[in-house]
Write an enzyme that holds these catalytic residues in place. Sequence first.
Site, PDB file in Angstrom:
ATOM      1  N   LYS A 159      30.628  35.377  11.499  1.00 28.40           N
ATOM      2  CA  LYS A 159      30.682  35.019  10.476  1.00 28.40           C
ATOM      3  C   LYS A 159      32.161  35.061   9.705  1.00 28.40           C
ATOM      4  O   LYS A 159      32.623  34.104   9.195  1.00 28.40           O
ATOM      5  CB  LYS A 159      29.774  36.115   9.513  1.00 28.40           C
ATOM      6  CG  LYS A 159      29.632  35.470   8.000  1.00 28.40           C
ATOM      7  CD  LYS A 159      28.730  36.665   7.463  1.00 28.40           C
ATOM      8  CE  LYS A 159      27.277  36.871   7.703  1.00 28.40           C
ATOM      9  NZ  LYS A 159      26.575  37.789   7.308  1.00 28.40           N
TER      10      LYS A 159
ATOM     11  N   ARG B 286      29.509  42.331   3.646  1.00 25.43           N
ATOM     12  CA  ARG B 286      28.643  41.612   4.364  1.00 25.43           C
ATOM     13  C   ARG B 286      29.124  42.056   6.018  1.00 25.43           C
ATOM     14  O   ARG B 286      30.089  42.080   6.319  1.00 25.43           O
ATOM     15  CB  ARG B 286      28.753  40.371   4.390  1.00 25.43           C
ATOM     16  CG  ARG B 286      28.801  39.506   2.812  1.00 25.43           C
ATOM     17  CD  ARG B 286      29.325  38.253   3.028  1.00 25.43           C
ATOM     18  NE  ARG B 286      28.352  37.151   3.485  1.00 25.43           N
ATOM     19  CZ  ARG B 286      28.357  35.970   3.515  1.00 25.43           C
ATOM     20  NH1 ARG B 286      29.630  35.490   3.226  1.00 25.43           N
ATOM     21  NH2 ARG B 286      27.503  35.369   4.201  1.00 25.43           N
TER      22      ARG B 286
ATOM     23  N   GLY C 297      19.246  39.061  10.339  1.00 25.38           N
ATOM     24  CA  GLY C 297      18.547  40.164   9.623  1.00 25.38           C
ATOM     25  C   GLY C 297      18.750  41.581  10.194  1.00 25.38           C
ATOM     26  O   GLY C 297      17.955  42.427   9.587  1.00 25.38           O
TER      27      GLY C 297
ATOM     28  N   MET D 289      21.476  43.623  10.411  1.00 25.58           N
ATOM     29  CA  MET D 289      22.400  44.510   9.913  1.00 25.58           C
ATOM     30  C   MET D 289      22.389  44.072   8.330  1.00 25.58           C
ATOM     31  O   MET D 289      21.766  43.091   7.962  1.00 25.58           O
ATOM     32  CB  MET D 289      23.818  44.325  10.334  1.00 25.58           C
ATOM     33  CG  MET D 289      23.761  45.083  11.766  1.00 25.58           C
ATOM     34  SD  MET D 289      25.341  44.838  12.748  1.00 25.58           S
ATOM     35  CE  MET D 289      25.470  43.297  12.640  1.00 25.58           C
TER      36      MET D 289
ATOM     37  N   ARG E 230      27.326  28.474  10.762  1.00 28.18           N
ATOM     38  CA  ARG E 230      27.282  28.806  12.345  1.00 28.18           C
ATOM     39  C   ARG E 230      26.583  27.519  13.154  1.00 28.18           C
ATOM     40  O   ARG E 230      26.038  26.760  12.215  1.00 28.18           O
ATOM     41  CB  ARG E 230      26.690  30.191  12.561  1.00 28.18           C
ATOM     42  CG  ARG E 230      25.223  29.928  12.126  1.00 28.18           C
ATOM     43  CD  ARG E 230      24.600  31.312  12.333  1.00 28.18           C
ATOM     44  NE  ARG E 230      23.376  31.283  11.424  1.00 28.18           N
ATOM     45  CZ  ARG E 230      22.744  32.158  10.698  1.00 28.18           C
ATOM     46  NH1 ARG E 230      23.362  33.341  11.114  1.00 28.18           N
ATOM     47  NH2 ARG E 230      21.815  32.046  10.222  1.00 28.18           N
TER      48      ARG E 230
ATOM     49  N   HIS F  29      -1.404  30.177  45.869  1.00 28.93           N
ATOM     50  CA  HIS F  29      -1.789  28.625  45.975  1.00 28.93           C
ATOM     51  C   HIS F  29      -1.995  27.784  44.576  1.00 28.93           C
ATOM     52  O   HIS F  29      -1.455  26.854  44.416  1.00 28.93           O
ATOM     53  CB  HIS F  29      -3.110  28.545  46.760  1.00 28.93           C
ATOM     54  CG  HIS F  29      -3.594  27.282  46.920  1.00 28.93           C
ATOM     55  ND1 HIS F  29      -4.575  26.660  46.215  1.00 28.93           N
ATOM     56  CD2 HIS F  29      -3.420  26.206  47.934  1.00 28.93           C
ATOM     57  CE1 HIS F  29      -4.763  25.584  46.635  1.00 28.93           C
ATOM     58  NE2 HIS F  29      -3.931  25.193  47.616  1.00 28.93           N
TER      59      HIS F  29
ATOM     60  N   SER G 211      16.779  19.402  56.154  1.00 29.32           N
ATOM     61  CA  SER G 211      16.187  19.814  55.007  1.00 29.32           C
ATOM     62  C   SER G 211      15.979  21.120  54.935  1.00 29.32           C
ATOM     63  O   SER G 211      15.166  21.658  55.848  1.00 29.32           O
ATOM     64  CB  SER G 211      15.145  18.718  54.481  1.00 29.32           C
ATOM     65  OG  SER G 211      14.649  19.168  53.484  1.00 29.32           O
TER      66      SER G 211
ATOM     67  N   CYS H 187      14.445  21.375  50.077  1.00 27.92           N
ATOM     68  CA  CYS H 187      13.138  21.020  49.519  1.00 27.92           C
ATOM     69  C   CYS H 187      12.301  22.309  49.084  1.00 27.92           C
ATOM     70  O   CYS H 187      11.220  22.060  48.939  1.00 27.92           O
ATOM     71  CB  CYS H 187      12.485  20.111  50.448  1.00 27.92           C
ATOM     72  SG  CYS H 187      11.756  20.735  51.941  1.00 27.92           S
TER      73      CYS H 187
ATOM     74  N   TYR I 187      21.597  16.229  48.736  1.00 25.78           N
ATOM     75  CA  TYR I 187      20.420  16.243  47.781  1.00 25.78           C
ATOM     76  C   TYR I 187      19.697  17.530  47.395  1.00 25.78           C
ATOM     77  O   TYR I 187      19.761  18.373  48.362  1.00 25.78           O
ATOM     78  CB  TYR I 187      19.446  14.975  48.103  1.00 25.78           C
ATOM     79  CG  TYR I 187      18.731  15.193  49.347  1.00 25.78           C
ATOM     80  CD1 TYR I 187      17.378  15.799  49.239  1.00 25.78           C
ATOM     81  CD2 TYR I 187      18.981  14.992  50.400  1.00 25.78           C
ATOM     82  CE1 TYR I 187      16.659  16.237  50.239  1.00 25.78           C
ATOM     83  CE2 TYR I 187      18.241  15.233  51.803  1.00 25.78           C
ATOM     84  CZ  TYR I 187      17.023  15.668  51.746  1.00 25.78           C
ATOM     85  OH  TYR I 187      16.118  16.053  52.626  1.00 25.78           O
TER      86      TYR I 187
HETATM   87  P1  ADP Z   1      22.799  37.507   6.216  1.00 21.42           P
HETATM   88  O1  ADP Z   1      23.739  37.558   7.589  1.00 21.42           O
HETATM   89  O2  ADP Z   1      21.839  38.274   6.652  1.00 21.42           O
HETATM   90  O3  ADP Z   1      22.830  35.928   5.991  1.00 21.42           O
HETATM   91  P2  ADP Z   1      25.099  37.432   4.445  1.00 21.42           P
HETATM   92  O4  ADP Z   1      26.030  38.289   4.536  1.00 21.42           O
HETATM   93  O5  ADP Z   1      25.219  36.060   4.829  1.00 21.42           O
HETATM   94  O6  ADP Z   1      23.719  38.193   5.124  1.00 21.42           O
HETATM   95  O7  ADP Z   1      24.411  37.500   2.851  1.00 21.42           O
HETATM   96  C1  ADP Z   1      23.195  37.620   2.455  1.00 21.42           C
HETATM   97  C2  ADP Z   1      22.963  36.623   1.397  1.00 21.42           C
HETATM   98  O8  ADP Z   1      23.737  36.633   0.305  1.00 21.42           O
HETATM   99  C3  ADP Z   1      23.306  35.214   1.879  1.00 21.42           C
HETATM  100  O9  ADP Z   1      22.233  34.192   1.154  1.00 21.42           O
HETATM  101  C4  ADP Z   1      24.849  34.743   1.475  1.00 21.42           C
HETATM  102  O10 ADP Z   1      24.809  33.354   1.183  1.00 21.42           O
HETATM  103  C5  ADP Z   1      24.561  35.601   0.052  1.00 21.42           C
HETATM  104  N1  ADP Z   1      26.283  35.974  -0.167  1.00 21.42           N
HETATM  105  C6  ADP Z   1      26.929  36.788   0.568  1.00 21.42           C
HETATM  106  N2  ADP Z   1      28.080  36.877  -0.081  1.00 21.42           N
HETATM  107  C7  ADP Z   1      28.127  36.292  -1.244  1.00 21.42           C
HETATM  108  C8  ADP Z   1      29.055  36.022  -2.242  1.00 21.42           C
HETATM  109  N3  ADP Z   1      30.284  36.325  -2.280  1.00 21.42           N
HETATM  110  N4  ADP Z   1      28.624  35.319  -3.400  1.00 21.42           N
HETATM  111  C9  ADP Z   1      27.528  34.627  -3.485  1.00 21.42           C
HETATM  112  N5  ADP Z   1      26.394  34.960  -2.449  1.00 21.42           N
HETATM  113  C10 ADP Z   1      26.874  35.640  -1.476  1.00 21.42           C
HETATM  114 MG    MG Z   2      23.999  34.614   6.053  1.00 24.85          MG
END
Ligand code: ADP
Ligand code: MG
Length: 925
Positions: A23, A94, A103, A105, A340, A456, A807, A875, A895
Site C-alpha cells: 500500500k 493504516r 482484512g 490487519m 494494487r 485407474h 520417449s 509422455c 517435445y
Molecule cells: P484495507 O487495507 O483493509 O483496505 P485501508 O487502510 O485501505 O484498509 O482503509 C480502510 C478504508 O478506509 C478504505 O476504504 C480506505 O479507502 C479508507 N481510508 C483510509 N485512509 C483514508 C483517508 N485518509 N481518507 C479517507 N478514507 C480513508
Molecule cells: Mg484498502
Amino acid sequence: MTTKWVFSYHEGDGKNKQLLGGKGANLCEITQIGLNVPPGFVITTEACLNYLDQPEGKLPDGVMQQVHEQMAALEQATGKQFGSASNPLLVSVRSGSAMSMPGMMDTILNLGLNAQTLEGLVTQTRNERFGYDSFRRFIQLFGKVALGVPDELFDAQFDAVKKDVGVEADIGLQAADLKEISQRFLSVVRNYTGKPFPEDPYEQLEIAIKAVFNSWMGKRAVDYRREFQITPEMANGTAVNVVTMVFGNMGNDCATGVGFTRNPGTGENLLYGEYLTNAQGEDVVAGIRTPKPLQDMAQEMPTLHTQLLDLRSRLERHYREVQDFEFTIEKGVLYCLQTRNGKMNASAMVRTSVEMVREHLISEEEALLRINPQHLEQMLYPRLDPSFKGEPLAAGLPASPGAASGQAVFDADRAEQLGKQGIKVILVREETKPEDIHGFFASQGILTSRGGKTSHAAVVARGMGKPCVAGAEGINVDVQLRKAFVGGTVIKEGDVITLDGTRGNIYLGAVPKVEADFSDELVTLLGWADKAARLKVMANADTPNDAARALKYGAMGIGLCRTERMFNAVERLPIVIDMIVADTADQRQAALDKLLPIQRADFKDLFKTMSPRPVTVRLLDPPIHEFLPSEQQLVDELEQLRHLRLSVQGMEVLVETAKLLAGSKGETLPSSVHEMGDTRLVDTVITRKEQILKKVRALREVNPMLGHRGVRLGITFPEIYTMQIRAVLEAAADCVKAGIPVAPEIMVPQVCTVQELKHVRRLVQSVHQQVEATFGVKVNYQFGSMMEVVRACMRAESLAEEAQFFSFGTNDLTQASFSFSREDAENKFLPMYNDRGILQDNPFEVLDVKGVGRLMKLAVEWGRSEHPNLKVGICGEHGGHPASIRFCDEIGLNYVSCSGPRVPIARLAAAHAQILLGKKGNAKG
Ligand code: ADP
Ligand code: MG
Ligand code: MG
C-alpha cells in the site's frame, strides 16, 4: 547517522514493497506520478520488526521524532493543524505489508479528534452531523483496534439508539443521534478500559502506530500467513501509513468507492466498481447500505465520473496491469487512496492481457508471463458456478478436474445402456478396472470410494478430460444393491449427483455449472506461446475422438497412442480374449486376423484426423492377463453356471416328457421349447469360462508390473506385434494412397536392451517391405524406444543405434528409480514422507528432477552422443506439469506429450520455460 524510519509519499521508493509495504509503496508511486493522493507518509516495516523485538513495547528511537517532522509537513501541505480547535488536521493510520492480506490487519480513521478538534471541525464545516459521524467512527475503530474493546459493545449501543430513533440505516440518523452515540461510545471505552478515552492527538497517534504494528502478530494475521504460506521472504512486518483524512461523508456531494480498471470477472475493458454517497471508508465493503454501480455516477456526478475515467486510464498506463483501487470524493474533489494489481479469474486474466498487448501497453512476452499456466485449468473445464454456496455431501481426492452432474449408476454396463439413451450418468464404483472403460465413455464423470490420484479411474478420466473424484472414503458403495451410503444419506441408482473434480467434492442434485471457455483471446495467447516456445507439445490420445479434441487444444501431434485402449472396446474384447487363450499359434493367428482390420481402421482414422502431424503408436504394453476377468470372478461365474446346468438338466427331462406327450397326440412343440431344455448351450459357456480360468491361472504373476509385458510380450508372441505393426503401416499406406500425408511412429515399450529393439525393428522392416510392395506406395515412418526402464537410460548410447527417437515414460521410470510401487506408495507411506519432509513432493506428480531428472539428462546426452539428431520427448503425466516442462526444456528435449486438456497449459509452460531461460541467460551475461 540515525536510521530513516519514515518516508513521505514524495520520497519513498515505489518499487520497495518489502520496506514500505504494498500500500505504502504504491501510494508513493502514484503520488510521484502526480495523481491526487491526500498528503501522507509511511513508517517502514523495519520499524515494525524493530518494535516487535523490543521487550518493553517502545517504538525504536527516532520513530516518533521523524513522525513529528512528517506531521509538520502534512500541516504545511494542508494548511491544517493536528490538534487545532479551529482548523483540525485528521489522519488515518493504516496497515500494509508487502503481500496483500485483505482484512487481516487494522486501519483507524479520523484520528486526531477530541472534544476541541471536534468542535473546530463542526464550526468549520458547519456540518454537525458530519462531525459526530466522524467522531463515533473514530471512537469505535480506535477503541477496537488500539484499546482492544470488543466491537459488540459498540454495536449494541449503536443499535439501541437506532431503535430508539426508529431508523433502519445509519443514513437516517441525525446529528443529535450521532452525538448521543458518540457519548455512549466514550462510556463504553471508559467502562471497558477503566481509563478515559485518550484526548491528546499525538498520544492517539503513537498508540495507533503501535496497535497497527502489533496487528502483524495478531492471531488473525498469523493464521492467514500460515494458511497462504506467506514466508518472511515474501512479507516481513507491516508498514504504517499515516494519511490526511479526506471525507466522503460530508454530504451528498461526497462519496467513497472501490474500482477495478477493467471488469475482474469477464476482463471487459470497462471501469467496474461500486460507490456510496455520503459515506466513509469501509462502508462500501461492509455492506451497511447497498452500493451503486460506478456507471450510475455518470448521471449523478458527471464531472467526477469523467475524472474517475481519467484516473483509471492514468493508473493503467502507468502500471500496465489491471488495478484495483480505492477513492474518495470530498466536496467535488476526487482522491485516490490506494491501488494494487487486480486479482482476476483466469479468463479475465487472459482477456485483459491479450487486449493490453493490442493496446500496446505490454509486450506479448509480458502477457505470457503474466499468466500462471496452471491457472488456465480453470478455463479448460466446466466448473461449479462460483456463486453456488451449497455444502458438499462428501469429499474425496480431486483426481481429474471439471464438474459434471448425472444420475448415479453403479456398473459400467448400466452406464453404457443409459448413456446410449442420452441420459447423463455418473459412474460410481469402489474402484475401476480396464474392463470398465465403456462405462467411462458413457459417463459424464467418475466417482470412486477407493484409490488415489493415480488410480485407474483417475488416470483414465484425466486422459478423457472427464471429472473424477477418487478415494471418497466416506462413501460406501454397494454394487449389488445399486446404492451408495454416505452417513445417513442413501444415493440410489438414478439419483442425480454432481462431482467437482477440481476440488474433490460430491453434491446431491444438479449444481449449476459454468462452461469451459476456450475463448478467442486464449487462442491468440497460445499462438504467441507457440512462437516463444522451443518445445513442441503433443497429446496422449488413444482414439480418433481424443485426437480431434487434442487438436482443438492445439496439440502438434500425438506423442502417445496406447493401442491397448483400443482392445478394450466391448465388441473387441472377446476377440482379444480368443487371442490370449489360444493354445496354438494357429488359433492365435486366427484371432489376430480378426483384430488386424479393426486396428487398421482405428489407425487410419487417427492418421487422417492428425494429418500431417506425427502420431506415435506404442505397441502393446500391459501384461495380457489385464484383458481377462479376475480369477475370483470366473470361479463365481462357473459356480453359478453349474447350478444353472442342473436346472436346465431338470428342464430337459420335462421337455422330453412334453415331447412324448405331444407326439402321442400328433402335435409338435415350438422350437424354443427344445432350446429351453438344452444343456449343450450352457456347456459351451462353461467350457469357455474354464478355458479362460485355466489361462488366468497360468498367466498369474507375482509382480505384474515387472512381469511379462511390453517388449517382452512382443518377443515371446511376435505375431501380436507383427499384427499391430502391420495395422499401423497398412493404415499409413492407405492414407498415402489417398493423398493424405501421414507421419507414423512406432514405439516399443519397456525396452531394456538394444537386442530387444533390434528384434522388433527386424519385424518392422520386414512388414514395411511387404506393405510397400503390396500397396505400391512409399511409407515413411520412424522407429523409437520408450525410456522407462533404468537400464535403458544407462544404455542410451547403444539404444540410439537402433532408435530414431526416445520417449521418456516417467511414470514407470519414477517407479523404477525409487523402487516404489505407485499405488502402495500413495496409499501407505508417501503422505507421511511428505509431512515429515523426507520427500518434498509426490514424485508421481512432480518430476523428481534431482534423481529421475538426472537420469533423463544423462540418457539424453548419451543418446545424442551416438545420434546427434535423436528426437527425445516425454509422455508420462509429468509432461503436462509446468515445473517438469521447464526441466524438459532445460535438458533439451524436443517435445512433451500430455493428456489433451492439459495441452494449453503445457504450451504456455513451454513458452515460460524459454522466456525465463532467456532471462536467466541474459542475467548471467
Ligand atoms: P484495507 O487495507 O483493509 O483496505 P485501508 O487502510 O485501505 O484498509 O482503509 C480502510 C478504508 O478506509 C478504505 O476504504 C480506505 O479507502 C479508507 N481510508 C483510509 N485512509 C483514508 C483517508 N485518509 N481518507 C479517507 N478514507 C480513508
Ligand atoms: Mg484498502
Ligand atoms: Mg509405461
